[in-house]
Design a protein around this motif. Structure first.
Motif, PDB file in Angstrom:
ATOM      1  N   ASP A 283     -17.167  -1.375   8.297  1.00 38.94           N
ATOM      2  CA  ASP A 283     -16.677  -0.042   8.633  1.00 38.94           C
ATOM      3  C   ASP A 283     -15.729   0.431   7.538  1.00 38.94           C
ATOM      4  OD1 ASP A 283     -16.107   2.171  10.735  1.00 38.94           O
ATOM      5  OD2 ASP A 283     -14.109   1.405  10.183  1.00 38.94           O
ATOM      6  N   GLU A 284     -16.044   1.575   6.923  1.00 39.44           N
ATOM      7  CA  GLU A 284     -15.294   1.998   5.736  1.00 39.44           C
ATOM      8  C   GLU A 284     -13.809   2.209   6.023  1.00 39.44           C
ATOM      9  OE1 GLU A 284     -15.335   5.435   2.301  1.00 39.44           O
ATOM     10  OE2 GLU A 284     -17.142   4.373   2.902  1.00 39.44           O
ATOM     11  N   GLU A 285     -13.490   2.848   7.104  1.00 41.22           N
ATOM     12  CA  GLU A 285     -12.081   3.104   7.419  1.00 41.22           C
ATOM     13  C   GLU A 285     -11.315   1.796   7.596  1.00 41.22           C
ATOM     14  OE1 GLU A 285      -9.453   5.411  10.832  1.00 41.22           O
ATOM     15  OE2 GLU A 285     -11.504   6.103  10.405  1.00 41.22           O
ATOM     16  N   GLU A 286     -11.954   0.836   8.259  1.00 45.79           N
ATOM     17  CA  GLU A 286     -11.316  -0.462   8.478  1.00 45.79           C
ATOM     18  C   GLU A 286     -11.164  -1.227   7.161  1.00 45.79           C
ATOM     19  OE1 GLU A 286     -12.065  -4.566  11.047  1.00 45.79           O
ATOM     20  OE2 GLU A 286     -13.112  -2.721  11.606  1.00 45.79           O
ATOM     21  N   VAL A 287     -12.198  -1.170   6.326  1.00 45.70           N
ATOM     22  CA  VAL A 287     -12.145  -1.858   5.026  1.00 45.70           C
ATOM     23  C   VAL A 287     -11.058  -1.267   4.145  1.00 45.70           C
ATOM     24  CG1 VAL A 287     -13.388  -2.217   2.852  1.00 45.70           C
ATOM     25  CG2 VAL A 287     -14.525  -2.675   5.031  1.00 45.70           C
ATOM     26  N   LEU A 288     -10.982   0.045   4.088  1.00 44.10           N
ATOM     27  CA  LEU A 288      -9.949   0.702   3.287  1.00 44.10           C
ATOM     28  C   LEU A 288      -8.550   0.348   3.783  1.00 44.10           C
ATOM     29  CD1 LEU A 288     -11.500   4.253   2.785  1.00 44.10           C
ATOM     30  CD2 LEU A 288     -10.904   2.645   0.968  1.00 44.10           C
ATOM     31  N   SER A 289      -8.390   0.368   5.085  1.00 44.78           N
ATOM     32  CA  SER A 289      -7.091   0.050   5.668  1.00 44.78           C
ATOM     33  C   SER A 289      -6.671  -1.387   5.347  1.00 44.78           C
ATOM     34  CB  SER A 289      -7.136   0.259   7.183  1.00 44.78           C
ATOM     35  OG  SER A 289      -5.911  -0.137   7.782  1.00 44.78           O
ATOM     36  N   LYS A 290      -7.619  -2.308   5.487  1.00 48.40           N
ATOM     37  CA  LYS A 290      -7.290  -3.707   5.233  1.00 48.40           C
ATOM     38  C   LYS A 290      -7.038  -3.953   3.750  1.00 48.40           C
ATOM     39  CE  LYS A 290      -8.480  -8.444   6.313  1.00 48.40           C
ATOM     40  NZ  LYS A 290      -9.266  -9.345   7.167  1.00 48.40           N
ATOM     41  N   THR A 291      -7.832  -3.343   2.878  1.00 46.22           N
ATOM     42  CA  THR A 291      -7.642  -3.499   1.431  1.00 46.22           C
ATOM     43  C   THR A 291      -6.264  -2.995   1.024  1.00 46.22           C
ATOM     44  OG1 THR A 291     -10.014  -3.214   1.037  1.00 46.22           O
ATOM     45  CG2 THR A 291      -8.557  -2.950  -0.853  1.00 46.22           C
ATOM     46  N   TYR A 292      -5.918  -1.817   1.503  1.00 49.59           N
ATOM     47  CA  TYR A 292      -4.605  -1.239   1.175  1.00 49.59           C
ATOM     48  C   TYR A 292      -3.476  -2.111   1.709  1.00 49.59           C
ATOM     49  CZ  TYR A 292      -0.757   2.143   1.008  1.00 49.59           C
ATOM     50  OH  TYR A 292       0.444   2.772   0.780  1.00 49.59           O
ATOM     51  N   SER A 293      -3.635  -2.614   2.933  1.00 47.42           N
ATOM     52  CA  SER A 293      -2.617  -3.476   3.518  1.00 47.42           C
ATOM     53  C   SER A 293      -2.429  -4.752   2.708  1.00 47.42           C
ATOM     54  CB  SER A 293      -3.003  -3.820   4.961  1.00 47.42           C
ATOM     55  OG  SER A 293      -2.095  -4.748   5.527  1.00 47.42           O
ATOM     56  N   MET A 294      -3.538  -5.341   2.259  1.00 46.76           N
ATOM     57  CA  MET A 294      -3.461  -6.571   1.474  1.00 46.76           C
ATOM     58  C   MET A 294      -2.875  -6.315   0.087  1.00 46.76           C
ATOM     59  SD  MET A 294      -7.035  -8.439   2.551  1.00 46.76           S
ATOM     60  CE  MET A 294      -6.572 -10.144   2.318  1.00 46.76           C
ATOM     61  N   LEU A 295      -3.200  -5.179  -0.494  1.00 47.59           N
ATOM     62  CA  LEU A 295      -2.612  -4.812  -1.782  1.00 47.59           C
ATOM     63  C   LEU A 295      -1.094  -4.648  -1.664  1.00 47.59           C
ATOM     64  CD1 LEU A 295      -5.250  -2.249  -3.088  1.00 47.59           C
ATOM     65  CD2 LEU A 295      -4.501  -4.295  -4.332  1.00 47.59           C
ATOM     66  N   ARG A 296      -0.667  -4.007  -0.602  1.00 50.57           N
ATOM     67  CA  ARG A 296       0.770  -3.809  -0.401  1.00 50.57           C
ATOM     68  C   ARG A 296       1.491  -5.133  -0.186  1.00 50.57           C
ATOM     69  NH1 ARG A 296       2.654   0.302   3.853  1.00 50.57           N
ATOM     70  NH2 ARG A 296       4.477   0.358   2.494  1.00 50.57           N
ATOM     71  N   ASP A 297       0.849  -6.048   0.535  1.00 56.47           N
ATOM     72  CA  ASP A 297       1.486  -7.338   0.771  1.00 56.47           C
ATOM     73  C   ASP A 297       1.515  -8.174  -0.503  1.00 56.47           C
ATOM     74  OD1 ASP A 297       2.736  -9.018   2.833  1.00 56.47           O
ATOM     75  OD2 ASP A 297       1.124 -10.417   2.353  1.00 56.47           O
ATOM     76  N   ALA A 298       0.452  -8.078  -1.305  1.00 57.87           N
ATOM     77  CA  ALA A 298       0.444  -8.773  -2.597  1.00 57.87           C
ATOM     78  C   ALA A 298       1.569  -8.241  -3.482  1.00 57.87           C
ATOM     79  CB  ALA A 298      -0.909  -8.591  -3.286  1.00 57.87           C
ATOM     80  N   MET A 299       1.755  -6.930  -3.447  1.00 58.56           N
ATOM     81  CA  MET A 299       2.840  -6.338  -4.231  1.00 58.56           C
ATOM     82  C   MET A 299       4.194  -6.769  -3.692  1.00 58.56           C
ATOM     83  SD  MET A 299       3.762  -4.616  -6.804  1.00 58.56           S
ATOM     84  CE  MET A 299       2.249  -3.827  -7.354  1.00 58.56           C
ATOM     85  N   ARG A 300       4.334  -6.851  -2.385  1.00 54.51           N
ATOM     86  CA  ARG A 300       5.598  -7.311  -1.794  1.00 54.51           C
ATOM     87  C   ARG A 300       5.984  -8.692  -2.339  1.00 54.51           C
ATOM     88  NH1 ARG A 300       6.833 -10.879   2.048  1.00 54.51           N
ATOM     89  NH2 ARG A 300       4.631 -11.209   2.584  1.00 54.51           N
ATOM     90  N   LEU A 301       5.024  -9.588  -2.364  1.00 56.36           N
ATOM     91  CA  LEU A 301       5.291 -10.935  -2.854  1.00 56.36           C
ATOM     92  C   LEU A 301       5.610 -10.955  -4.351  1.00 56.36           C
ATOM     93  CD1 LEU A 301       2.487 -12.919  -0.974  1.00 56.36           C
ATOM     94  CD2 LEU A 301       4.932 -12.877  -0.446  1.00 56.36           C
ATOM     95  N   ASN A 302       4.894 -10.134  -5.103  1.00 59.96           N
ATOM     96  CA  ASN A 302       5.077 -10.133  -6.558  1.00 59.96           C
ATOM     97  C   ASN A 302       6.345  -9.418  -7.002  1.00 59.96           C
ATOM     98  OD1 ASN A 302       2.628 -11.204  -8.386  1.00 59.96           O
ATOM     99  ND2 ASN A 302       1.836 -10.535  -6.400  1.00 59.96           N
ATOM    100  N   MET A 303       6.922  -8.604  -6.126  1.00 63.28           N
ATOM    101  CA  MET A 303       8.170  -7.906  -6.468  1.00 63.28           C
ATOM    102  C   MET A 303       9.410  -8.728  -6.140  1.00 63.28           C
ATOM    103  SD  MET A 303       7.607  -4.869  -7.871  1.00 63.28           S
ATOM    104  CE  MET A 303       8.938  -3.717  -7.458  1.00 63.28           C
TER     105      MET A 303
END
Length: 497
Positions: free
Chosen positions: A116-136
């Motif tokens: 489901d595109e909306e779900e995939v986009l939401s999860k991708t964005y969420s994971m990107l934000r969490d990856a950035m949280r850790l890297n910052m």
């Protein structure tokens, strides 16, 4: 999670354990001797203890195929690089070692979590934000390496969510056709960014290659890599200790142009999808390709051949290894077992673990650490990469555009649209610089009296003929055959001990 390379001494069991992060961001080298095991994060440290000869197989693989950091071999005989996502256990009593791969991407048997595109986009964005949280997470200021690409733009946007004002660094060239600085000014709205730009000149190219090779301990990828090394000097001057960079996005989100043929092959079962995607591709790239036409079959035939490209994005066809070198090495590449049934995912995986990403990470780490700068790569959060690889092909390429998910997040969440539809190689004036008479004369003068000649590693007569023909040609063509020779000459001439 994270980037690491470490050695643990297990006194209780008389063992040493070596471990390297999942994608090999941080380096770890080792060598076996009669006395035991030598381990270091730099090859030079091992050479100080145990001098070694040059590795002729690594030299051949570089001259013939342009390969660097593609396996556990280094350019020094008997010194090895621990592969990404591997453990090495060394028994101090028996002096035997065993190696284990502790992580890999799930294979085709893993089911996709959602389509489901909306779900995939939401999860991708969420994971990107969490990856950035850790890297910052850092005790010092964190900056961003910024290019005009979509992945770099998204990286900056994600970083800005966690920092009110952030520093960004870009390298450029005085030649306008290759100036990333100009592209960023035209395509990216920089708000609350302290932007630093660094330019490299033609006259700096060869002296900087000679200087940088000492830190890289390998030949260097191209003028783009050299400019990144040069830029890191400015990063250091600005007292930045941690940089975020976009390595890994292309190999996960489907960023390279030569992924398109593999994508088309994988969607042949859906005639309407193939037709629509080929029409979009034809529109984006300026030449029409119809399903199963002669042009289409020519494109599909390039799937395996074009997977290794020169740093400027062009195919590499010229090599000048000598007959004497060919006679003492293995001339065929060892075939890797296929992990995925689909061509698209398999080519991305090969780039991720062998052909592209390992050397890009090597270059990035060395450019940074030579200037006391740690480079972090949020796109290589293993949770994110695992999720993206589980998705259908159409979440990577869609309507003639590569990196569909990244573009979609930029557009829907940040209001950014990139008009460039496919991967823009970080283009440099390398070809123009190497074609100038002054540079040509200088390079030929160096190699004619250099170690390549004395060690009989290269057919210098043919190289000179090809180089002079290249200089006189109207076609910019591919300069990598020249770049390889001068890099290897400087490498062999370096005082390693």
């Amino acid at each position: 999670n994270g980037i690491f390379a470490f050695a643990i001494y297990d006194r209780l069991h008389n063992k040493i354990l070596l471990c390297r992060d999942r994608f090999g961001v941080k380096p770890l080298y080792y060598s076996f001797t009669e006395q035991g095991l030598i381990v270091a994060s730099e090859i030079k440290a091992i050479l100080k203890v145990c001098p070694k000869d040059f590795n002729m197989q690594a030299i051949y693989d570089y001259l013939k195929y342009g390969l660097i950091a593609h396996n556990n071999q280094t350019f020094f005989e008997g010194i090895y690089s621990l592969e990404a996502a591997h453990l090495l256990e060394y028994d101090l009593i028996s002096k035997k070692a065993k190696k284990i791969r502790y992580w890999d991407l799930p294979d085709d048997n893993t089911k996709c979590v959602s389509t489901d595109e909306e779900e995939v986009l939401s999860k991708t964005y969420s994971m990107l934000r969490d990856a950035m949280r850790l890297n910052m997470v850092s005790d010092v200021e964190v900056a961003v390496s910024l290019s005009s690409g979509t992945d770099s733009t998204l990286l900056l946007k994600l970083a800005q969510e966690r920092s009110t004002r952030i520093k960004a660094f870009t390298f450029g060239f005085e030649e306008s056709n290759y100036d990333e600085v100009r592209r960023i000014r035209e395509e990216t709205k920089l708000r609350d960014v302290e932007w630093h730009t660094v330019y490299m000149k033609r006259s700096e190219m060869l002296p900087t290659v000679k200087e940088a090779i000492y830190y890289f301990e390998t030949p260097i990828g191209g003028v783009g890599t050299l400019s990144a090394y040069n830029m890191m000097k400015e990063v250091h001057r600005q007292n930045i200790k941690v940089m975020l960079s976009g390595e890994g996005s292309d190999e996960s989100f489907g960023g390279y142009r030569y992924y398109f043929p593999a994508f088309f092959k994988d969607v042949e079962h859906d005639s309407n999808l193939l037709k629509n995607e080929l029409e979009a591709y034809s529109l984006a790239h300026g030449h029409r390709v119809k399903p199963f036409s002669q042009e289409y079959h020519k494109m599909i035939a390039l799937i395996d051949k074009e997977a290794v490209l020169a740093p400027d994005g062009t195919g590499e066809h010229i090599s000048h290894e000598s007959k004497a070198l060919k006679d003492i090495v293995r001339q065929t590449q060892k075939e890797r077992a296929k992990r995925f049934s689909g061509s698209f995912k398999q080519i991305m995986y090969d780039d991720l673990v062998t052909k592209k990403l390992p050397k890009l990470l090597h270059f990035q780490d060395r450019a940074g650490m030579a200037n006391s700068v740690e480079t972090r790569v949020p796109y290589l959060d293993h949770r994110l990469v695992t999720f993206i690889y589980s998705l259908p092909e159409t979440f990577k390429i869609r309507q003639g555009q590569s990196k569909y998910l990244i573009r979609k997040i930029l557009k829907d969440i940040y209001g950014c649209t990139h008009t460039r539809k496919t991967k823009h190689y970080v283009a440099t004036p390398q070809r123009e610089w190497l074609r100038t008479k002054a540079i040509c004369d200088q390079i030929l003068g160096i190699v004619k009296e250099g170690r390549l000649k004395r060690m009989n590693l290269v057919d210098l007569r043919q190289f000179e003929k090809d180089y002079l023909k290249y200089v006189d040609s109207r076609d910019l063509g591919n300069s990598f055959f020249v770049w390889k020779i001068i890099n290897l000459e400087y490498f062999l001439n370096q005082k390693w001990i």
